[in-house]
Design a protein around this motif. Structure first.
Motif, PDB file in Angstrom:
ATOM      1  N   ARG A 184     -27.256 -39.167  32.307  1.00  0.00           N
ATOM      2  CA  ARG A 184     -26.850 -40.502  32.754  1.00  0.00           C
ATOM      3  C   ARG A 184     -27.730 -41.560  32.082  1.00  0.00           C
ATOM      4  N   PHE A 185     -29.012 -41.261  31.904  1.00  0.00           N
ATOM      5  CA  PHE A 185     -29.923 -42.172  31.212  1.00  0.00           C
ATOM      6  C   PHE A 185     -29.467 -42.410  29.772  1.00  0.00           C
ATOM      7  N   LEU A 186     -28.942 -41.366  29.109  1.00  0.00           N
ATOM      8  CA  LEU A 186     -28.509 -41.487  27.719  1.00  0.00           C
ATOM      9  C   LEU A 186     -27.192 -42.233  27.562  1.00  0.00           C
ATOM     10  N   CYS A 187     -26.447 -42.392  28.642  1.00  0.00           N
ATOM     11  CA  CYS A 187     -25.096 -42.941  28.557  1.00  0.00           C
ATOM     12  C   CYS A 187     -25.116 -44.379  28.035  1.00  0.00           C
ATOM     13  N   PRO A 188     -24.455 -44.649  26.893  1.00  0.00           N
ATOM     14  CA  PRO A 188     -24.448 -46.009  26.325  1.00  0.00           C
ATOM     15  C   PRO A 188     -23.321 -46.853  26.913  1.00  0.00           C
ATOM     16  N   PRO A 189     -23.208 -48.105  26.494  1.00  0.00           N
ATOM     17  CA  PRO A 189     -22.171 -48.993  27.076  1.00  0.00           C
ATOM     18  C   PRO A 189     -20.744 -48.489  26.904  1.00  0.00           C
ATOM     19  N   ASP A 190     -20.432 -47.804  25.791  1.00  0.00           N
ATOM     20  CA  ASP A 190     -19.066 -47.323  25.599  1.00  0.00           C
ATOM     21  C   ASP A 190     -18.848 -45.948  26.226  1.00  0.00           C
ATOM     22  N   GLU A 191     -19.862 -45.411  26.900  1.00  0.00           N
ATOM     23  CA  GLU A 191     -19.787 -44.141  27.625  1.00  0.00           C
ATOM     24  C   GLU A 191     -19.379 -42.973  26.727  1.00  0.00           C
ATOM     25  N   ARG A 192     -19.779 -43.037  25.457  1.00  0.00           N
ATOM     26  CA  ARG A 192     -19.570 -41.926  24.523  1.00  0.00           C
ATOM     27  C   ARG A 192     -20.927 -41.504  23.975  1.00  0.00           C
ATOM     28  N   LEU A 193     -21.063 -40.233  23.666  1.00  0.00           N
ATOM     29  CA  LEU A 193     -22.355 -39.690  23.269  1.00  0.00           C
ATOM     30  C   LEU A 193     -22.981 -40.452  22.103  1.00  0.00           C
ATOM     31  N   PRO A 194     -24.275 -40.733  22.163  1.00  0.00           N
ATOM     32  CA  PRO A 194     -24.980 -41.151  20.946  1.00  0.00           C
ATOM     33  C   PRO A 194     -25.028 -39.946  20.004  1.00  0.00           C
ATOM     34  N   LEU A 195     -24.666 -40.138  18.752  1.00  0.00           N
ATOM     35  CA  LEU A 195     -24.565 -39.006  17.822  1.00  0.00           C
ATOM     36  C   LEU A 195     -25.881 -38.773  17.099  1.00  0.00           C
ATOM     37  N   CYS A 196     -26.916 -38.455  17.845  1.00  0.00           N
ATOM     38  CA  CYS A 196     -28.231 -38.188  17.274  1.00  0.00           C
ATOM     39  C   CYS A 196     -28.403 -36.686  17.043  1.00  0.00           C
ATOM     40  N   ASN A 197     -29.194 -36.349  16.007  1.00  0.00           N
ATOM     41  CA  ASN A 197     -29.343 -34.961  15.592  1.00  0.00           C
ATOM     42  C   ASN A 197     -27.948 -34.351  15.417  1.00  0.00           C
ATOM     43  N   ASP A 198     -27.789 -33.041  15.576  1.00  0.00           N
ATOM     44  CA  ASP A 198     -26.454 -32.458  15.432  1.00  0.00           C
ATOM     45  C   ASP A 198     -25.627 -32.819  16.656  1.00  0.00           C
ATOM     46  N   ALA A 199     -24.735 -33.770  16.515  1.00  0.00           N
ATOM     47  CA  ALA A 199     -23.890 -34.199  17.629  1.00  0.00           C
ATOM     48  C   ALA A 199     -22.613 -34.814  17.076  1.00  0.00           C
ATOM     49  N   VAL A 200     -21.495 -34.465  17.698  1.00  0.00           N
ATOM     50  CA  VAL A 200     -20.190 -35.032  17.356  1.00  0.00           C
ATOM     51  C   VAL A 200     -19.405 -35.196  18.644  1.00  0.00           C
ATOM     52  N   PHE A 201     -18.320 -35.929  18.568  1.00  0.00           N
ATOM     53  CA  PHE A 201     -17.383 -36.006  19.678  1.00  0.00           C
ATOM     54  C   PHE A 201     -16.467 -34.781  19.638  1.00  0.00           C
ATOM     55  N   GLY A 202     -15.965 -34.388  20.801  1.00  0.00           N
ATOM     56  CA  GLY A 202     -14.936 -33.368  20.843  1.00  0.00           C
ATOM     57  C   GLY A 202     -15.403 -31.954  21.053  1.00  0.00           C
ATOM     58  N   GLN A 203     -16.717 -31.707  21.098  1.00  0.00           N
ATOM     59  CA  GLN A 203     -17.209 -30.349  21.333  1.00  0.00           C
ATOM     60  C   GLN A 203     -17.649 -30.176  22.780  1.00  0.00           C
ATOM     61  N   ALA A 204     -18.469 -31.071  23.279  1.00  0.00           N
ATOM     62  CA  ALA A 204     -18.750 -31.118  24.713  1.00  0.00           C
ATOM     63  C   ALA A 204     -17.605 -31.865  25.395  1.00  0.00           C
TER      64      ALA A 204
END
Length: 626
Positions: free
Chosen positions: A327-347
């Motif tokens: 919840r702390f990491l949640c940004p204004p658009d409520e989508r994951l920050p793509l830091c390190n190995d991270a993409v949308f659509g996997q979690a």
């Protein structure tokens, strides 16, 4: 000694360093997996028959815990997520199988070829998702019950289960690198237990007994296998998948003489204590993997709460901390920050994860204990907020030294949201192949920080290799104005030789970023500070070298969304780079480069970020403005 190391070939240095950082359990796991994969398969032993013989003739199945979890999770999925799962399951049943945004048209979806030679043209993760039965997961989460799903979806996926149980054997050469990769086995167990619960739910009375028997036996067989193949060699989030799979399987067969519930909980307990840091963040420092691991812990709590077993206090405490950090990491658009190995659509989408956690009892009011507040910074992400937006800075280590796989050279990098819109982005991941794109997303040039010459602050190579580390030291004050002060020195064993200090100040309506670099490299190489803009953002540079960033969808006469005022340099350039928001997806975006040097002594450069309507709009690059 350091100079002699630098004369070694890069691959030798990286492999050597990586091997010295591995934990004993990883080394033993690697030896064991290699032996099983290459040696045991040559022996005249029928492993498949041995596993089949260990399955009880009559299996008593309990689906209530997993059904309860499905009823908890499904209503918390957004309408967009549900529609996506429904569409994907329909397409898969129709023969269009898509993973990682790459599609194969099946020759016959009713008679699936599990070893189609076309799979070889795709990353290994592609067939592993098929072997994990991901399309069955889409159906179980996308449709309330089998009655609401198209008959074609139910019929084809049922047939896949029958085909699998009839044709896939344990112990073929290379089995631990494809069908029986323990990570895929773990996900397969989780999906099949959910599919069994989903398939036997609702009002439909014509569920074939042989299908239920086939599902139960396959879950049991996979659990027997996983129990003997826990992924000590890989470690990290894979072990969490192992633990949850055994737990779900143990609850599915409560009358069987297994220790899967206790083993699953033991793995989750050990891994939770090791992998969740004091502030609640996951030690691989990827928001995507943090979301995945947190969701697994929420599921563990949900299925245990729905069984006749008590919920361990440690499991509740770990999950509470992990959810709070998500919840702390949640940004204004409520989508994951793509830091390190991270993409949308996997979690699961971040907002869906948080709603699921709340439904399981982890409410939005839960916060880490004061001593473990995210601002204490062990994970290393810090928010600097103003009246117009939020800036996230990565001030933590790049990841555990024994797990270099998902770590990037993103030391002191930033991401920015203005007016709820993503403006400055990280790069994401195209795939895990060993190629130029993989090197780019992991390298310093793919992040919003400073690069000295062409070197990396931490040497990288291959898919996952990483050299001698450095860790930033950080001072953070969340007062008004908020101040972040981060500093690191490249490792003496690294080819790079410099130190970098980044100070960020966030006032009511602007952010000031100031970089100070010194060292032998800065006297011979130029320093480049990069700002990667989201593909939806268009940028222009005026005569004063001020960068104007506007959303592409707004009219040309609208004021810019953000103005970037360079400091300490007159060399401002734009270039086009790639952005990978999902596996297999590449988008063009504009990137600004601020260049300075080489210079003797200390090099200083930076920029003022002024959102529309902020006081920074009155900035004068000559230094005479407000």
């Amino acid at each position: 000694m350091t100079e002699s190391l630098q004369t070694l070939p890069k691959a030798v240095r990286l492999y050597g360093h990586t091997l010295t950082q591995l934990e004993p359990a990883q080394v033993l796991g690697m030896v064991e997996r290699t032996t099983r994969n290459s040696v045991l398969t040559r022996l005249p032993l029928d492993f498949d028959a041995q596993y089949d013989a260990a399955i009880p003739q009559a299996l008593s199945v309990a689906t209530t815990p997993v059904k309860t979890d499905l009823r908890l999770l499904r209503p918390e999925l957004s309408e967009t997520t549900v529609e996506m799962f429904q569409q994907r399951s329909r397409r898969a049943a129709g023969g269009n199988l898509t993973f990682l945004n790459r599609t194969i048209q099946l020759r016959s979806p009713d008679q699936l070829n599990w070893f189609d030679d076309r799979f070889d043209d795709y990353p290994l993760l592609w067939p592993l998702k098929l072997y994990a039965f991901e399309p069955l997961r889409w159906a179980a989460l996308g449709f309330t019950d089998p009655q609401s799903a198209p008959d074609r979806v139910v019929d084809v996926f049922d047939q896949w289960v029958r085909d699998w149980t009839d044709s896939i054997e344990i112990g073929q050469p290379g089995y631990l690198r494809d069908v029986w990769t323990p990570w895929a086995v773990s996900l397969r167990i989780q999906t099949l237990t959910r599919y069994l619960a989903w398939r036997t739910g609702g009002t439909r009375k014509d569920v074939p007994e042989k299908l239920i028997e086939a599902l139960a036996r396959e879950i049991y067989r996979n659990s027997l296998f996983l129990e003997n193949h826990i992924e000590g060699d890989v470690g990290g989030n894979h072990l969490v998948e192992n633990g949850l799979a055994l737990l779900m399987s143990g609850l599915t067969f409560p009358d069987s003489d297994t220790s899967w519930v206790s083993e699953g909980l033991s793995i989750l307990g050990r891994m939770g204590a090791k992998q969740f840091l004091s502030d609640g963040g996951h030690y691989e420092r990827s928001p995507m993997y943090h979301a995945i691991v947190t969701t697994r812990f929420v599921t563990a709590c949900a299925v245990l709460a729905a069984s006749d077993r008590s919920l361990p206090n440690w499991l509740t405490a770990m999950t509470t901390q992990a959810v709070a950090y998500l919840r702390f990491l949640c940004p204004p658009d409520e989508r994951l920050p793509l830091c390190n190995d991270a993409v949308f659509g996997q979690a699961l989408p971040l907002a869906d994860c948080l709603r699921y956690a709340a439904a399981a009892g982890f409410e939005s009011g839960d916060r880490p204990a004061p001593a473990c507040n995210p601002a204490s910074g062990e994970t290393g992400y810090y928010w600097l907020n103003t009246d117009h937006g939020r800036l996230l800075v990565d001030g933590g280590p790049v990841g555990p030294s024994h797990l270099p796989g998902h770590s990037h050279n993103d030391l002191l990098s930033i991401l920015l949201w203005v007016g709820g819109q993503r403006v400055l982005t990280d790069t994401g991941v195209y795939d895990y192949a060993s190629d130029d794109r993989r090197q780019y997303v992991r390298g310093v040039a793919g992040h919003n920080t400073v690069q000295v010459g062409n070197t990396e602050p931490i040497e990288i190579g291959g898919k996952y290799l990483m050299g001698a580390r450095t860790e930033p030291t950080v001072q953070y004050e969340g007062t008004d104005p908020a101040v972040f002060d981060g500093h690191y020195v490249t490792n003496p064993h690294s080819p790079a030789s410099y130190q970098h200090t980044r100070k960020i100040v966030a006032a009511d309506d602007w952010w000031l970023v100031r970089d100070t670099l010194r060292g032998s490299d800065t006297e011979t190489e130029s320093c480049i500070s990069r700002l990667h803009f989201h593909p939806d953002i268009a940028i222009t540079i005026d005569e004063s070298e001020t960068v104007r960033a506007s959303h592409r969808a707004v009219a040309d006469d609208e004021p810019p969304l953000l103005s970037v005022h360079p400091l300490g340099t007159n060399d401002v350039r734009t270039t086009t780079t790639e952005y990978f928001p999902e596996f297999g997806v590449a988008q063009e975006r504009q990137t600004v480069e601020l260049r300075v040097g080489p210079e003797s002594g200390t090099t200083v450069l930076g920029y003022l970020l002024a959102p529309r309507g902020g006081g920074g709009d009155r900035y004068d690059s000559s230094g005479e403005g407000e």
